[in-house]
Design an enzyme around this catalytic site. Structure first.
Site, PDB file in Angstrom:
ATOM      1  CD  GLN A 185      40.977  27.661  44.139  1.00  0.00           C
ATOM      2  OE1 GLN A 185      41.455  28.772  44.250  1.00  0.00           O
ATOM      3  NE2 GLN A 185      40.624  27.154  42.966  1.00  0.00           N
ATOM      4  CG  LEU A 222      48.233  26.198  50.207  1.00  0.00           C
ATOM      5  CD1 LEU A 222      48.783  27.302  51.107  1.00  0.00           C
ATOM      6  CD2 LEU A 222      47.083  26.768  49.358  1.00  0.00           C
ATOM      7  CG  LEU A 223      43.840  20.989  49.177  1.00  0.00           C
ATOM      8  CD1 LEU A 223      43.753  19.524  48.788  1.00  0.00           C
ATOM      9  CD2 LEU A 223      43.150  21.191  50.540  1.00  0.00           C
ATOM     10  CG  ASN A 224      42.957  27.318  48.823  1.00  0.00           C
ATOM     11  OD1 ASN A 224      43.691  26.992  47.907  1.00  0.00           O
ATOM     12  ND2 ASN A 224      42.190  28.388  48.762  1.00  0.00           N
ATOM     13  CG  ASP A 225      38.537  27.673  48.899  1.00  0.00           C
ATOM     14  OD1 ASP A 225      39.251  27.710  49.900  1.00  0.00           O
ATOM     15  OD2 ASP A 225      38.005  28.679  48.410  1.00  0.00           O
ATOM     16  CD  GLU A 256      36.975  34.323  50.512  1.00  0.00           C
ATOM     17  OE1 GLU A 256      37.747  34.712  49.625  1.00  0.00           O
ATOM     18  OE2 GLU A 256      37.332  33.597  51.460  1.00  0.00           O
ATOM     19  NE  ARG A 276      37.421  35.783  46.931  1.00  0.00           N
ATOM     20  CZ  ARG A 276      37.708  37.013  47.326  1.00  0.00           C
ATOM     21  NH1 ARG A 276      37.794  37.995  46.449  1.00  0.00           N
ATOM     22  NH2 ARG A 276      37.922  37.287  48.615  1.00  0.00           N
ATOM     23  CG  ASP A 277      34.702  31.977  45.927  1.00  0.00           C
ATOM     24  OD1 ASP A 277      35.716  31.843  45.225  1.00  0.00           O
ATOM     25  OD2 ASP A 277      34.722  32.492  47.057  1.00  0.00           O
ATOM     26  CE1 TYR A 295      43.057  33.031  43.089  1.00  0.00           C
ATOM     27  CE2 TYR A 295      41.564  34.607  44.077  1.00  0.00           C
ATOM     28  CZ  TYR A 295      42.844  34.178  43.846  1.00  0.00           C
ATOM     29  OH  TYR A 295      43.898  34.874  44.358  1.00  0.00           O
TER      30      TYR A 295
END
Length: 488
Positions: A59, A40-43, A220, A161-162, A102
């Site tokens: 991510q 899985l890929l996200n941000d 976020e 976060r982030d 993260y």
């Protein structure tokens, strides 16, 4: 690199090798978007041009097509067109990041590349810990972790976060997505002289601030930058309720335009505007390249109850990043256009000048495919509707009478039709990128953008036009971005 980090990386590479054939033979694999090699890929993370090379981190959970302890995957390119897979940048090996490295950002200082990210910790009793961490590289490929540089300040929950870091005047600044103790989403600002020691400036925007009412329980992936004379705050708020045509995804991504006072940490801004009107767009991040362009990538996905019903999961991968988009500000609105380098991928041009659609279904010779770019210029829709059907699985429709544009597809989970709509006074130009299982629609040079994943019959390459309209039509096939693997 610690022994544990090396072991985690080797386990991830083993997953890539194990499912390589299955992933690459998936008919929904994309030609010209960045995807995970497995899992899985996200941000998008750490976007930067460093020593003349573009770097895109992301991510990544290599072990399953679900959200878990994230790594930072890594691609690099010299031209935003041809990409190379690099070694893993970060693996969740240390106590302060054991449940995931993260999202975060990258800056260059003293010739070195600095990665800032959130170390996520989930304890056995259900509590969480969060640390803003630093890793440093002299070559942009191999990173030395420096550990936490900012711990959780008072006044916030562990949903903190982030970090996005940038330099203004002679100081560094960091904006962090946060949740207050009364569960309101905010953006918190910090400052540093050396990138290691950070001081709190204050909360610069959030739910209940600057004229906003209730506006989500968590913000976020913030990003703050200056473009065309204004400060722009990107943020992805969670917990917004649908309102008219807006906020119909589970989570939203958009921007505020205003001005940040760096001296006292106060900001003035206008209304929140969604960046993308489609189904699959979240956690965007930007950077500036050596041509002065403000470039954005987003996650072409969404964490909702339909996520696990995407058919690529059967082949051990899910999600992708958007195309790189250049941002400009016109009359108080962000416009997004694909970077001009995408034109290098065009092949086999088909031109239909003064095309006319006047009927239920119209097709044009040579205008078909699964990996294509369409450009409709000088569009005239005087009344009624004009629509384009993509492979009998998604339909874009402009209603001149209602002054609305909409995009429809089938829901991954229920197979029922679902639709996203926004107001649009007129449609004069349309640029569409279709890539096997994705659509990115840019209207009026990026005045509005729709992004989605969809999964048509792989054998169906039809593109049909319906309603009444006149336009000049251009179509190109789009080739692969020719990713090569780094030797490990």
């Amino acid at each position: 690199m610690t022994a544990k980090e090396g072991l985690l990386m080797q386990q991830a590479y083993h997953q890539v090798a194990k499912y390589k054939d299955k992933v690459e033979n998936d008919p929904y694999r994309l030609n010209y978007h960045l995807m995970p090699p497995v899992g899985l890929l996200n941000d998008p993370n750490g976007l930067i041009q460093y020593k003349g090379v573009y770097h895109v981190f992301y991510q990544w959970n290599p072990f399953e097509t679900a959200h878990g302890a994230k790594f930072w995957g890594h691609y690099s390119s010299k031209d935003l067109v041809r990409w190379q897979e690099e070694p893993i940048a970060l693996a969740p090996s240390e106590w302060y990041e054991k449940n995931g490295c993260y999202s975060g950002s990258a800056v260059e200082a003293d010739g070195q590349l600095y990665l800032f990210y959130t170390g996520n910790v989930k304890n056995g009793d259900g509590t969480r810990e969060t640390y803003q961490c630093l890793a440093v590289s002299s070559d942009g490929i191999h990173f030395e972790k420096k550990g936490p540089v900012l711990k959780l300040p008072e006044g916030y929950t562990a949903h903190f976060r982030d970090p996005k870091v940038w330099k203004h005047a002679d100081r560094w600044y960091m904006v962090v997505g946060a949740q207050t103790l009364d569960e309101k989403g905010v953006a918190a600002l910090f400052t540093s002289k050396d990138l290691y020691n950070w001081e709190e400036v204050g909360t610069i925007a959030g739910s209940g601030m600057n004229g906003l009412g209730e506006f989500g329980y968590m913000w976020e992936c913030p990003d703050l930058f200056h473009v065309d004379g204004k400060d722009v705050l990107l943020v992805s708020p969670q917990g917004l309720q649908p309102m008219g045509h807006s906020y119909h995804n589970l989570f939203q991504s958009g921007y505020f335009i205003g001005e940040l006072n760096y001296e006292n940490g106060t900001s003035l801004h206008g209304d929140f505007v969604e960046l993308d009107r489609g189904f699959d767009f979240y956690a965007p991040q930007t950077f500036v390249d050596d041509r002065g362009r403000r470039i954005l990538y987003g996650w072409m996905g969404m964490t909702d109850d339909a996520e696990q019903f995407q058919p690529t999961i059967a082949n051990h991968w899910v999600h992708a990043l958007t195309l790189p988009r250049e941002l400009r500000l016109y009359d108080g609105k962000i416009f997004q256009k694909p970077v001009v380098e995408m034109e290098e991928l065009r092949e086999n041009q088909v031109v239909v000048e003064k095309a006319k659609v006047d009927g239920p279904v119209v097709k044009f010779d040579g205008v078909r495919g699964a990996s294509v770019e369409l450009l409709l210029d000088s569009i005239q829709v005087k009344e009624g509707t004009f629509a384009i059907s993509f492979r009998n699985e998604a339909v874009l429709c402009f209603d001149a009478d209602k002054q609305e544009v909409s995009l429809e597809r089938r829901n991954f989970k229920t197979s029922e039709p679902e639709i996203r709509t926004c107001h649009l006074a007129a449609m004069s130009k349309l640029q569409v990128f279709m890539d096997h299982s994705s659509l990115e629609v840019f209207i009026n040079d990026g005045e509005e953008v729709f992004t989605l994943r969809f999964f048509p019959n792989p054998e169906d390459e039809s593109i049909s036009f319906l309603g009444k309209a006149k336009f000049d039509l251009y179509k190109w096939d789009i080739g692969r971005i020719m990713m090569s693997e780094e030797l490990r």
